[in-house]
Design an enzyme around this catalytic site. Structure first.
Site, mmCIF file in Angstrom:
data_model
loop_
_atom_site.group_PDB
_atom_site.id
_atom_site.type_symbol
_atom_site.label_atom_id
_atom_site.label_comp_id
_atom_site.label_asym_id
_atom_site.label_seq_id
_atom_site.Cartn_x
_atom_site.Cartn_y
_atom_site.Cartn_z
ATOM 1 N N LYS A 16 9.719 -1.422 1.896
ATOM 2 C CA LYS A 16 9.882 -0.748 0.585
ATOM 3 C C LYS A 16 10.440 0.669 0.830
ATOM 4 O O LYS A 16 11.280 0.821 1.716
ATOM 5 C CB LYS A 16 8.557 -0.764 -0.172
ATOM 6 N N HIS A 94 12.665 -8.962 -6.208
ATOM 7 C CA HIS A 94 11.277 -8.558 -5.935
ATOM 8 C C HIS A 94 10.650 -8.059 -7.237
ATOM 9 O O HIS A 94 11.328 -7.457 -8.068
ATOM 10 C CB HIS A 94 11.270 -7.457 -4.871
ATOM 11 N N GLU A 164 5.303 -14.449 -4.692
ATOM 12 C CA GLU A 164 4.486 -13.241 -4.630
ATOM 13 C C GLU A 164 3.812 -13.028 -5.987
ATOM 14 O O GLU A 164 4.450 -12.495 -6.910
ATOM 15 C CB GLU A 164 5.357 -12.020 -4.326
ATOM 16 N N GLY A 170 -0.155 -5.354 -3.008
ATOM 17 C CA GLY A 170 -0.740 -4.034 -2.771
ATOM 18 C C GLY A 170 -2.145 -3.844 -3.302
ATOM 19 O O GLY A 170 -2.646 -2.719 -3.349
HETATM 20 P P1 13P Z 1 1.697 -6.054 0.122
HETATM 21 O O1 13P Z 1 1.715 -6.856 1.393
HETATM 22 O O2 13P Z 1 1.545 -4.582 0.353
HETATM 23 O O3 13P Z 1 0.718 -6.598 -0.860
HETATM 24 O O4 13P Z 1 3.145 -6.193 -0.545
HETATM 25 C C1 13P Z 1 3.674 -7.462 -0.696
HETATM 26 C C2 13P Z 1 5.097 -7.323 -1.033
HETATM 27 O O5 13P Z 1 5.454 -6.838 -2.085
HETATM 28 C C3 13P Z 1 6.080 -7.785 -0.039
HETATM 29 O O6 13P Z 1 7.342 -7.887 -0.600
#
Ligand code: 13P
Length: 239
Positions: A16, A94, A164, A170
């Site tokens: 990110k 995403h 996801e 997160g």
């Molecule tokens: P986290 O692993 O921090 O939950 O994030 C997942 C994500 O958005 C991967 O693209």
């Protein structure tokens, strides 16, 4: 294009908006890539060419691409520019792009199509919000997202899907193992076209849960955010 069939699992680090030159140097010195797996580092674009090491199972991925091929679009990077910089993968759609940058399924579709044309593998992200899950809309939302986001040129060799759940990103929360496996099976059965697609799971994957998630029969790898920023933890996940 990278041959996806030769890997037992695929692990993608999504950094990110994190990292800097020092972080990168330390990270690549310590990174230990497992030769059975495909490891992809999606760093911020400006660091994409900094990937160190010549491990054949380690690849660079972008976090986004322009839906335009060229022209007066300030700030954009095209699929052909990514290819020109030896980028083999690119995240598309995403949930953070969908949420903060108003990315819609039709943009995701165009971006993915442009990437495939350049022999870059799009990693098309889909997932439901907590509200949608609570209203039992997961199947409908995922079906709509996948059918509208995946271009007609996509197949199991040139495209990856990442499931996801937005509420798991997160937060430290994850669906149960059964739920993850069922949703992945569902995705592969939305259409015969998707039957052989590799589907990765993302959302609060860490060293403590990655093995049990990745061992699920319909899970082909993981997309990792926060835990991928700690190289020692990421090394355990990909080992
Ligand atoms: P986290 O692993 O921090 O939950 O994030 C997942 C994500 O958005 C991967 O693209």
């Amino acid at each position: 294009m990278v041959n996806l069939t030769k890997f037992s699992s695929i692990f993608i680090a999504n950094w990110k908006l994190n990292g800097n030159s020092l972080f990168l140097k330390d990270y690549y010195e310590k990174l230990k890539v497992n030769s059975n797996n495909c490891t992809i580092i999606c760093s911020p674009s400006i660091y994409l060419k900094s990937l160190k090491g010549n491990n054949i199972n380690l690849f660079c991925g972008a976090q986004d691409v322009s839906s335009y091929k060229e022209g007066a679009y300030t700030g954009e990077l095209s699929a052909s520019m990514l290819k020109d910089s030896n980028i083999d993968f690119c995240l598309v759609g995403h949930s953070e792009r969908r949420q903060y940058f108003a990315e819609m399924n039709d943009n995701v579709n165009i971006k993915s199509s442009n990437l495939i044309e350049e022999n870059i593998i799009p990693v098309i992200c889909i997932g439901e919000t907590l509200e949608q899950k609570e209203k039992k809309l997961t199947e409908e939302i995922l079906s709509t997202q996948i059918k509208a986001s995946v271009p007609s040129s996509a197949d199991h060799q040139n495209t990856l899907i990442a499931y996801e759940p937005v509420w798991a990103i997160g937060t430290g929360l994850t669906p149960t193992l059964d739920e993850i496996n069922q949703v992945h099976e569902l995705i592969k059965n939305f259409d015969t076209k998707f039957r052989n697609f590799k589907v990765l799971y993302g959302g609060s994957v860490k060293s403590a849960n990655s093995k049990e998630i990745n061992d699920l029969s319909h899970v082909d790898g993981c997309l990792i955010g926060g835990a991928s920023l700690k190289v020692d933890e990421f090394n355990i996940i990909i080992s």
